[in-house]
Design an enzyme around this catalytic site. Structure first.
Site, short mmCIF file in Angstrom:
data_model
loop_
_atom_site.label_atom_id
_atom_site.label_comp_id
_atom_site.label_asym_id
_atom_site.label_seq_id
_atom_site.Cartn_x
_atom_site.Cartn_y
_atom_site.Cartn_z
CE1 TYR A 24 0.51 1.68 4.33
CE2 TYR A 24 1.03 -0.67 4.41
CZ TYR A 24 1.09 0.60 4.97
OH TYR A 24 1.75 0.79 6.16
CB CYS A 25 1.25 4.22 -1.70
SG CYS A 25 -0.21 4.50 -2.71
CB VAL A 26 -0.23 8.27 0.66
CG1 VAL A 26 -0.96 9.28 1.54
CG2 VAL A 26 1.27 8.52 0.73
#
Length: 456
Positions: A24-26
């Protein structure tokens, strides 16, 4: 579990045995699949809690919002996945770094994989620097105080040791032991290399190795680790399994590292310098026009992932110059997104959509824009016009006065201290932000018409 239904619906559509990698990212849950043809993308977009689905190569990016980490944790728990960057499968060699898609998509995916893991520490360092700026600017503590010294040491550490961190994440991305990435960075930053006088070379067998200062550059480490990874995997396949731990690394460093020092690292150094010089020239030449285009179109650049190509330049600017002129463009665009989305909220009557617009606009002020973009702005379209107009006005102003950011931080209202200097930099940045917000809000408010139920 709070997000159990969402996670189970995603698993039912994608299928566990089709998932190769989960991270995942932000704001996005990123799932790499073995066969994307088996995935019903349209069904994913209809899941309650999924704002948008982006398809990049063999990767499905589910835009979730700022609570994506909680969703990721539950998804891994329900699916039985390890909460690491990768999931062990029979076809482990098919990874996010080698998944399908265009060359440009793979390039941006690689940059994303290298720099996204660094953002938390870079932001932490930048915010610490901002805190020190506040303390000293308002005379709450003396510059010579030991507290300032220690806080500056902590805040500077991510940038001082940036090549080591980049070496680690690049090695992880290209599936070799991360310690090799650290060792390669250590070779490039070894005092014998670093302390050579400018223009000198070091004689090695039949060629001379140039001595450059790689401390504030990321491209030499990235390119060196990438080339090393391919050479290591080739040599590792040739060496008998029983003695690989002894000879694979030894032979790769013996044969390949001098070549990296002679060709690859200097090439990365000059590529990084050239790219930086081109962007600086563009902004010096176009000035306010470049600022208007950057801040006005940044949302579309982010949607395509092209903003990842700017990350190395911004990070290098902070590390080598102590300031950056691109980050204000990101900040202004985020505020324009907030203004346009909040402007639209006054015209939206559906309670669910209005709530999404208000919450998305609030997150935009904090520097998180994807919930607003995907849940409201793209759906209604007219807020996008407000974003471009507001961003362009704010961008024109900030470049007209040469506003700079002095520390890496999430481009939201809490990053304002990073614009404090001995002059009017902060005041001019606030003026640019207000102009962007007001114009974006006004244009969106005037143009937006209620569409009824959109996000049911």
């Amino acid at each position: 579990m709070k997000y159990e239904n969402l996670c189970r619906e995603v698993l039912n559509i994608i299928k566990k045995d089709n998932i190769q990698d989960v991270f995942y990212c932000v704001t996005r849950l990123r799932i790499v699949v073995a066969n994307k043809e088996e995935v019903d993308k349209e069904a994913l977009t209809k899941i309650d809690g999924v704002l948008q689905v982006k398809e990049v190569g063999n990767q499905f990016q589910l835009v979730i919002g700022s609570h994506v980490k909680e969703v990721y944790n539950e998804f891994c728990e329900i699916g039985g996945f390890s909460m690491e960057d990768e999931v062990e499968t029979e076809n482990q060699s098919t990874s996010a770094s080698s998944s399908g898609g265009s060359l440009g998509a793979r390039f941006l995916g690689t940059l994303s994989g290298i720099f996204l893991p660094l953002l938390p520490v870079l932001i932490a360092g930048g915010m610490l620097k901002s805190f020190v700026i506040i303390l000293t600017t308002f005379n709450l503590i003396e510059d010579t105080n030991g507290v300032v010294t220690i806080l500056n040491v902590i805040g500077d550490a991510p940038f001082y040791f940036l090549p080591f961190m980049v070496g680690y994440t690049t090695a992880k991305r290209f599936k070799i032991n991360e310690m090799y990435g650290l060792m390669i960075a250590g070779v490039l930053l070894y005092p014998t290399i670093m302390n050579q006088l400018a223009g000198e070379t070091i004689e090695f067998l039949f060629f001379n190795i140039p001595a450059n200062n790689y401390a504030s550059s990321v491209m030499p480490v990235i390119l060196s680790v990438i080339i090393f990874s391919y050479a290591f995997k080739l040599i590792d396949r040739i060496i008998p399994r029983s003695v690989r731990i002894v000879f694979s690394g030894f032979l790769t460093f013996l044969i390949v590292m001098p070549v990296l020092l002679f060709v690859v690292a200097p090439l990365g150094f000059y590529l990084g310098e050239s790219f930086s010089n081109v962007v600086v020239w563009l902004f010096d030449t176009a000035g306010p026009l470049a600022g208007a285009l950057t801040a006005g179109l940044m949302s579309f650049i982010v949607m395509t992932g092209m903003h990842q190509a700017l990350q190395p330049l911004m990070i290098q600017n902070y590390a080598s110059l102590g300031s950056d002129f691109l980050m204000p463009g990101f900040f202004i665009n985020n505020i324009a997104v907030a203004g346009a989305t909040l402007g639209a909220s006054f015209k939206i009557k559906n309670p669910k959509n209005k709530a999404a617009a208000i919450s998305g606009g609030g997150l935009g002020l904090l520097g998180i824009t994807e919930p607003a973009l995907y849940s409201v702005d793209i759906e209604y379209r007219t807020p996008l016009i407000g974003i471009v107009a507001g961003g362009a006005v704010g961008g024109f102003i900030y470049m007209l006065f040469g506003v700079k950011s002095y520390a890496y931080a999430m481009p939201g209202i809490f990053s304002l201290p990073t614009y404090i200097d001995d002059g009017n930099n902060l005041i001019l940045m606030i003026i640019s932000l207000i102009a962007a917000f007001v114009v974006a809000f006004g244009v969106s408010f005037v143009l937006t018409k209620d569409k009824g139920v959109v996000n049911e």
